[in-house]
Design a protein around this motif. Structure first.
Motif, mmCIF file in Angstrom:
data_model
loop_
_atom_site.group_PDB
_atom_site.id
_atom_site.type_symbol
_atom_site.label_atom_id
_atom_site.label_comp_id
_atom_site.label_asym_id
_atom_site.label_seq_id
_atom_site.Cartn_x
_atom_site.Cartn_y
_atom_site.Cartn_z
ATOM 1 N N TYR A 114 0.827 -1.212 0.000
ATOM 2 C CA TYR A 114 0.000 0.000 0.000
ATOM 3 C C TYR A 114 0.857 1.256 0.000
ATOM 4 O O TYR A 114 0.535 2.243 -0.667
ATOM 5 C CB TYR A 114 -0.931 0.018 1.217
ATOM 6 C CG TYR A 114 -1.804 1.267 1.248
ATOM 7 C CD1 TYR A 114 -2.733 1.494 0.235
ATOM 8 C CD2 TYR A 114 -1.673 2.214 2.256
ATOM 9 C CE1 TYR A 114 -3.520 2.632 0.231
ATOM 10 C CE2 TYR A 114 -2.462 3.352 2.254
ATOM 11 C CZ TYR A 114 -3.385 3.558 1.247
ATOM 12 O OH TYR A 114 -4.150 4.691 1.232
ATOM 13 N N LYS A 118 -0.103 3.847 -3.111
ATOM 14 C CA LYS A 118 -0.799 5.134 -3.002
ATOM 15 C C LYS A 118 -0.024 6.250 -3.692
ATOM 16 O O LYS A 118 -0.626 7.115 -4.334
ATOM 17 C CB LYS A 118 -1.102 5.480 -1.550
ATOM 18 C CG LYS A 118 0.075 5.780 -0.671
ATOM 19 C CD LYS A 118 -0.416 6.186 0.717
ATOM 20 C CE LYS A 118 0.739 6.534 1.641
ATOM 21 N NZ LYS A 118 0.267 6.941 2.978
ATOM 22 N N GLU A 119 1.304 6.227 -3.592
ATOM 23 C CA GLU A 119 2.091 7.249 -4.260
ATOM 24 C C GLU A 119 1.969 7.125 -5.771
ATOM 25 O O GLU A 119 1.836 8.113 -6.485
ATOM 26 C CB GLU A 119 3.562 7.144 -3.849
ATOM 27 C CG GLU A 119 3.824 7.515 -2.400
ATOM 28 C CD GLU A 119 5.308 7.554 -2.076
ATOM 29 O OE1 GLU A 119 6.110 7.501 -3.039
ATOM 30 O OE2 GLU A 119 5.654 7.629 -0.891
ATOM 31 N N PHE A 122 -1.796 8.036 -7.039
ATOM 32 C CA PHE A 122 -2.145 9.452 -7.031
ATOM 33 C C PHE A 122 -1.375 10.261 -8.068
ATOM 34 O O PHE A 122 -1.641 11.445 -8.248
ATOM 35 C CB PHE A 122 -1.953 10.047 -5.638
ATOM 36 C CG PHE A 122 -3.092 9.752 -4.708
ATOM 37 C CD1 PHE A 122 -4.391 10.114 -5.027
ATOM 38 C CD2 PHE A 122 -2.872 9.104 -3.506
ATOM 39 C CE1 PHE A 122 -5.443 9.841 -4.183
ATOM 40 C CE2 PHE A 122 -3.917 8.823 -2.647
ATOM 41 C CZ PHE A 122 -5.214 9.192 -2.980
ATOM 42 N N THR A 130 -7.648 5.946 -2.362
ATOM 43 C CA THR A 130 -7.002 4.643 -2.209
ATOM 44 C C THR A 130 -7.241 4.155 -0.794
ATOM 45 O O THR A 130 -7.524 4.944 0.105
ATOM 46 C CB THR A 130 -5.474 4.714 -2.441
ATOM 47 O OG1 THR A 130 -4.881 5.482 -1.385
ATOM 48 C CG2 THR A 130 -5.137 5.328 -3.783
ATOM 49 N N SER A 131 -7.112 2.866 -0.596
ATOM 50 C CA SER A 131 -7.184 2.340 0.767
ATOM 51 C C SER A 131 -6.576 0.960 0.843
ATOM 52 O O SER A 131 -6.467 0.253 -0.161
ATOM 53 C CB SER A 131 -8.635 2.279 1.292
ATOM 54 O OG SER A 131 -9.309 1.149 0.768
ATOM 55 N N VAL A 141 -8.400 1.106 -5.193
ATOM 56 C CA VAL A 141 -8.230 2.403 -5.848
ATOM 57 C C VAL A 141 -9.573 2.827 -6.422
ATOM 58 O O VAL A 141 -10.207 2.060 -7.161
ATOM 59 C CB VAL A 141 -7.190 2.347 -6.985
ATOM 60 C CG1 VAL A 141 -6.998 3.740 -7.594
ATOM 61 C CG2 VAL A 141 -5.858 1.812 -6.477
ATOM 62 N N GLU A 192 -7.987 7.076 1.516
ATOM 63 C CA GLU A 192 -7.242 8.306 1.340
ATOM 64 C C GLU A 192 -7.823 9.016 0.128
ATOM 65 O O GLU A 192 -7.799 8.506 -0.983
ATOM 66 C CB GLU A 192 -5.752 8.031 1.138
ATOM 67 C CG GLU A 192 -4.957 9.310 1.008
ATOM 68 C CD GLU A 192 -3.474 9.062 1.110
ATOM 69 O OE1 GLU A 192 -2.712 9.883 0.569
ATOM 70 O OE2 GLU A 192 -3.081 8.070 1.727
ATOM 71 N N TYR A 194 -8.313 12.212 -2.583
ATOM 72 C CA TYR A 194 -7.685 13.369 -3.204
ATOM 73 C C TYR A 194 -8.784 14.341 -3.573
ATOM 74 O O TYR A 194 -9.676 14.017 -4.347
ATOM 75 C CB TYR A 194 -6.905 12.988 -4.456
ATOM 76 C CG TYR A 194 -6.361 14.204 -5.164
ATOM 77 C CD1 TYR A 194 -5.239 14.863 -4.668
ATOM 78 C CD2 TYR A 194 -7.000 14.731 -6.277
ATOM 79 C CE1 TYR A 194 -4.751 16.000 -5.282
ATOM 80 C CE2 TYR A 194 -6.522 15.868 -6.892
ATOM 81 C CZ TYR A 194 -5.401 16.501 -6.399
ATOM 82 O OH TYR A 194 -4.935 17.638 -7.004
ATOM 83 N N THR A 207 -6.143 12.881 4.294
ATOM 84 C CA THR A 207 -5.725 11.499 4.514
ATOM 85 C C THR A 207 -6.500 10.869 5.636
ATOM 86 O O THR A 207 -6.500 11.370 6.745
ATOM 87 C CB THR A 207 -4.223 11.453 4.839
ATOM 88 O OG1 THR A 207 -3.503 12.076 3.788
ATOM 89 C CG2 THR A 207 -3.750 10.020 4.994
ATOM 90 N N GLU A 209 -6.353 7.228 7.100
ATOM 91 C CA GLU A 209 -5.670 5.977 6.956
ATOM 92 C C GLU A 209 -6.064 5.008 8.044
ATOM 93 O O GLU A 209 -6.311 5.385 9.179
ATOM 94 C CB GLU A 209 -4.166 6.159 6.981
ATOM 95 C CG GLU A 209 -3.634 6.866 5.760
ATOM 96 C CD GLU A 209 -2.135 6.814 5.724
ATOM 97 O OE1 GLU A 209 -1.524 7.605 6.457
ATOM 98 O OE2 GLU A 209 -1.578 6.012 4.993
#
Length: 210
Positions: A114, A118-119, A122, A130-131, A141, A192, A194, A207, A209
């Motif tokens: 994860y 996530k990086e 995004f 994402t999670s 996603v 998470e 955006y 965020t 998490e």
């Protein structure tokens, strides 16, 4: 004990209506807990994982009112239940008890990937969330439309993320969140988001998490 009560409350609110089958949307979705509550939840999941490495997540099955726990391979079920109670408190065990179900990934594996996912996710325009979805034993996603799915898939394969570990779902645009307590569908334990319109302490989004 206070942390256990918080965690149990989060688990009931998030996983009581959890998505047990892909593409199923929870009805009557509760508000998202704040970031601090998610951190408590994540820490306790990792605590269970430390005691039972095969642990892969969990969700409440409404029909049987049982706590279904993902396990990769075999695990000592007595030890597993003891670890859950130690982490979350006795109230974590519903009247239907604990049911062990086959999991493909452990929490440790999901957590490790994860951080990479996530990086990468995004970086793709059109990704809205994402999670680490412990209620589905997968990474998750959320994207705005079908056109984004393949682009996300290619980006994740480019960093060698196992694609059988990832669910990419079209949820449509999510906008206008006033706070971290606004509802989001589908329901996952720690999404998470955006959203550039949200004024938060993080860069370009908020965020949550777990």
């Amino acid at each position: 004990m206070r942390l256990q009560r918080i965690a149990a409350s989060i688990l009931v609110s998030l996983l009581g209506m959890a998505v047990a089958v892909p593409n199923t949307v929870a009805q009557g979705v509760p508000s998202l807990p704040d970031k601090a509550e998610y951190r408590v939840m994540r820490d306790l999941l990792e605590g269970v994982s430390a005691e039972v490495p095969q642990f892969g997540g969990l969700f409440v099955e409404p029909e049987t009112n049982s706590l279904r726990v993902f396990v990769k391979g075999k695990a000592d079920e007595v030890r597993l239940e003891r670890a859950l109670v130690t982490a979350f408190g006795q109230d974590i065990i519903p009247p239907g008890g604990v049911e062990v179900v086959p999991g493909e990934f452990t929490i440790a594996e999901l957590s490790r990937w994860y951080a990479v996912m996530k990086e990468t996710a995004f970086s793709v325009e059109g990704v809205i969330g994402t999670s680490l979805s412990e209620g589905r034993n997968r990474l998750f996603v959320a994207v705005e439309n079908e056109g984004v799915v393949e682009e996300v898939r290619e980006a994740l394969m480019g960093v060698s993320i196992p694609m059988d570990m990832v669910l990419i779902e079209v949820t449509g645009p999510i906008g206008g969140f006033a706070s971290l307590r606004d509802p989001v569908r589908p329901m996952h334990g720690g999404v998470e988001l955006y959203n550039p319109s949200v004024n938060t302490s993080t860069s370009g989004g908020c965020t949550c998490e777990c």
